[in-house]
Design a protein around this motif. Structure first.
Motif, PDB file in Angstrom:
ATOM      1  N   ALA A 112      62.573  56.672 -86.594  1.00  0.00           N
ATOM      2  CA  ALA A 112      62.052  57.219 -85.336  1.00  0.00           C
ATOM      3  C   ALA A 112      61.610  58.659 -85.484  1.00  0.00           C
ATOM      4  N   LEU A 113      62.113  59.341 -86.503  1.00  0.00           N
ATOM      5  CA  LEU A 113      61.687  60.712 -86.797  1.00  0.00           C
ATOM      6  C   LEU A 113      60.456  60.741 -87.704  1.00  0.00           C
ATOM      7  N   GLY A 114      59.921  59.574 -88.006  1.00  0.00           N
ATOM      8  CA  GLY A 114      58.726  59.497 -88.848  1.00  0.00           C
ATOM      9  C   GLY A 114      58.989  59.705 -90.321  1.00  0.00           C
ATOM     10  N   GLN A 115      60.249  59.498 -90.747  1.00  0.00           N
ATOM     11  CA  GLN A 115      60.628  59.761 -92.132  1.00  0.00           C
ATOM     12  C   GLN A 115      61.098  58.500 -92.852  1.00  0.00           C
ATOM     13  N   GLY A 116      60.629  57.340 -92.413  1.00  0.00           N
ATOM     14  CA  GLY A 116      61.099  56.088 -92.980  1.00  0.00           C
ATOM     15  C   GLY A 116      60.912  55.974 -94.480  1.00  0.00           C
ATOM     16  N   SER A 117      59.870  56.588 -95.014  1.00  0.00           N
ATOM     17  CA  SER A 117      59.614  56.501 -96.456  1.00  0.00           C
ATOM     18  C   SER A 117      60.655  57.253 -97.273  1.00  0.00           C
ATOM     19  N   ALA A 118      61.465  58.081 -96.613  1.00  0.00           N
ATOM     20  CA  ALA A 118      62.511  58.824 -97.327  1.00  0.00           C
ATOM     21  C   ALA A 118      63.754  57.978 -97.569  1.00  0.00           C
ATOM     22  N   ALA A 198      70.288  67.063 -90.263  1.00  0.00           N
ATOM     23  CA  ALA A 198      70.473  66.885 -91.706  1.00  0.00           C
ATOM     24  C   ALA A 198      69.147  66.735 -92.434  1.00  0.00           C
ATOM     25  N   LEU A 199      68.110  66.305 -91.709  1.00  0.00           N
ATOM     26  CA  LEU A 199      66.783  66.152 -92.312  1.00  0.00           C
ATOM     27  C   LEU A 199      65.924  67.396 -92.139  1.00  0.00           C
TER      28      LEU A 199
END
Length: 356
Positions: A112-118, A198-199
């Motif tokens: 949901a923060l747009g960081q799924g690829s991480a 944390a991100l």
């Protein structure tokens, strides 16, 4: 080709068989509040499990989907990020680019923060898109070893349980691996803020948390107008050593049922986490509604599998009426960004029921 790294497995949920004695022991305004949220956008909620929304359900059954799971555009992390892990340790996160995630509740926030690829490694039973797309899947629990986690090559470990991940996190930090725990037993908005911090995305996380809180508040407002509390049983195909279970007071779904205006059978029976309920206990519980997630419906093997797992469930008011509601896993079984959408869907459906 996807790498699959397997580490040790241990069943966490409590095995507990409860018998008969133990079990006796204006929507428009709400909709506006649900769509609020400090600048967070909303996206249609999609099923994480491999269950086609068009699949026919037995007569009387229905799918509940809140339809609006908040998200925010991908931003640039502000690093290093100094955060306080839920085990009380101050952690400086330098690189959240390869995250080893302890559970789907954490992964859903990352998405949901747009960081799924991480998301670099996820549990084998993941129902999230980012978890399934991760380079590594692994069996993860209290007995997971440091060597196994380090061998994955991640840059940040995000655990989701003080019970399961405290010792592991301590050992990871000792050898230089950043490790943060965001315990699963806390409200969704708090969890969202902590994962975002944390991100290195604290500001975006605040907006996302506000959006979910608005949905939860809207669901509670709908529930407050109710004239009765339908009896709800959430059944799962997993837990208790592999036996079918029901959701207890400290489960995400147990808390969501209560917020949405229902009476959670597991809470009334004093069940902890997800625990087994005897056939006699099922009858005595007399649920008006049976809840099951899409993924669990698959694991049960459909309607026939549910009736086979709980033969006496058909004798209850819910079973006799065929009143089984199927919900997305991330809107019912986990405390995360989908909790608000799930609470709204459930509150509306419960409010629409005529009093028994």
């Amino acid at each position: 080709m996807k790498t699959r790294h397997i580490v040790a497995l241990r069943m966490v949920p409590l095995a507990l068989s409860l018998g008969l004695a133990a079990c006796s022991a204006g929507d428009g305004q709400a909709d506006n509040a649900a769509n609020a949220g400090g600048g967070a956008a909303s996206r249609p909620a999609s099923s994480s499990a491999a269950v086609d929304a068009a699949d026919a359900l037995p007569e009387g059954w229905q799918r509940l989907d809140g339809g609006q799971v908040p998200s925010v555009p991908a931003g640039t992390p502000q690093l290093p990020a100094s955060v306080r892990s839920d085990d009380g340790v101050e952690v400086q996160v330098d690189d959240p680019g390869r995250i080893i995630a302890g559970g789907d509740d954490i992964i859903a926030v990352i998405e949901a923060l747009g960081q799924g690829s991480a998301v670099f490694a996820a549990p084998t039973n993941t129902v999230t898109a980012a978890g399934r797309a991760a380079p590594h899947q692994f069996l993860f629990n209290k007995t997971t070893g440091v060597e196994g986690v380090l061998s994955l090559g991640g840059s940040l470990f995000l655990g989701n349980s003080l019970r399961r991940h405290r010792d592991l996190s301590d050992k990871l930090r000792t050898v230089g691996q950043d490790a943060v725990i965001i315990d699963d037993l806390q409200p969704a908005p708090d969890k969202i803020r902590k994962v975002a911090a944390a991100l290195g995305l604290a500001d975006a996380g605040a907006g996302l948390a506000d959006a979910v809180q608005a949905q939860l508040d809207a669901a509670a407002a709908i529930a407050a107008r109710g004239t009765w509390k339908p009896r709800v049983i959430h059944i799962s195909a997993t837990g208790a050593g592999g036996s079918p279970t029901v959701a207890g007071a400290d489960s995400a779904s147990g808390q969501l049922i209560t917020l949405a205006g229902g009476l959670n059978i597991g809470t009334e029976a004093g069940v902890a986490n997800f625990s087994a309920l005897s056939n006699e206990g099922v009858v005595a519980a007399a649920p008006d509604i049976i809840l099951v997630t899409e993924h669990d419906l698959q694991l049960f093997g459909g309607a026939d599998g549910i009736w086979k797992a709980y033969p006496t469930l058909k004798q209850t008011p819910a079973g006799q009426a065929g009143r089984v509601w199927v919900m997305p896993d991330m809107q019912l079984k986990y405390t995360s960004v989908g909790s608000g959408a799930g609470a709204l869907a459930l509150a509306r459906a419960l409010a629409a029921l005529p009093p028994a």
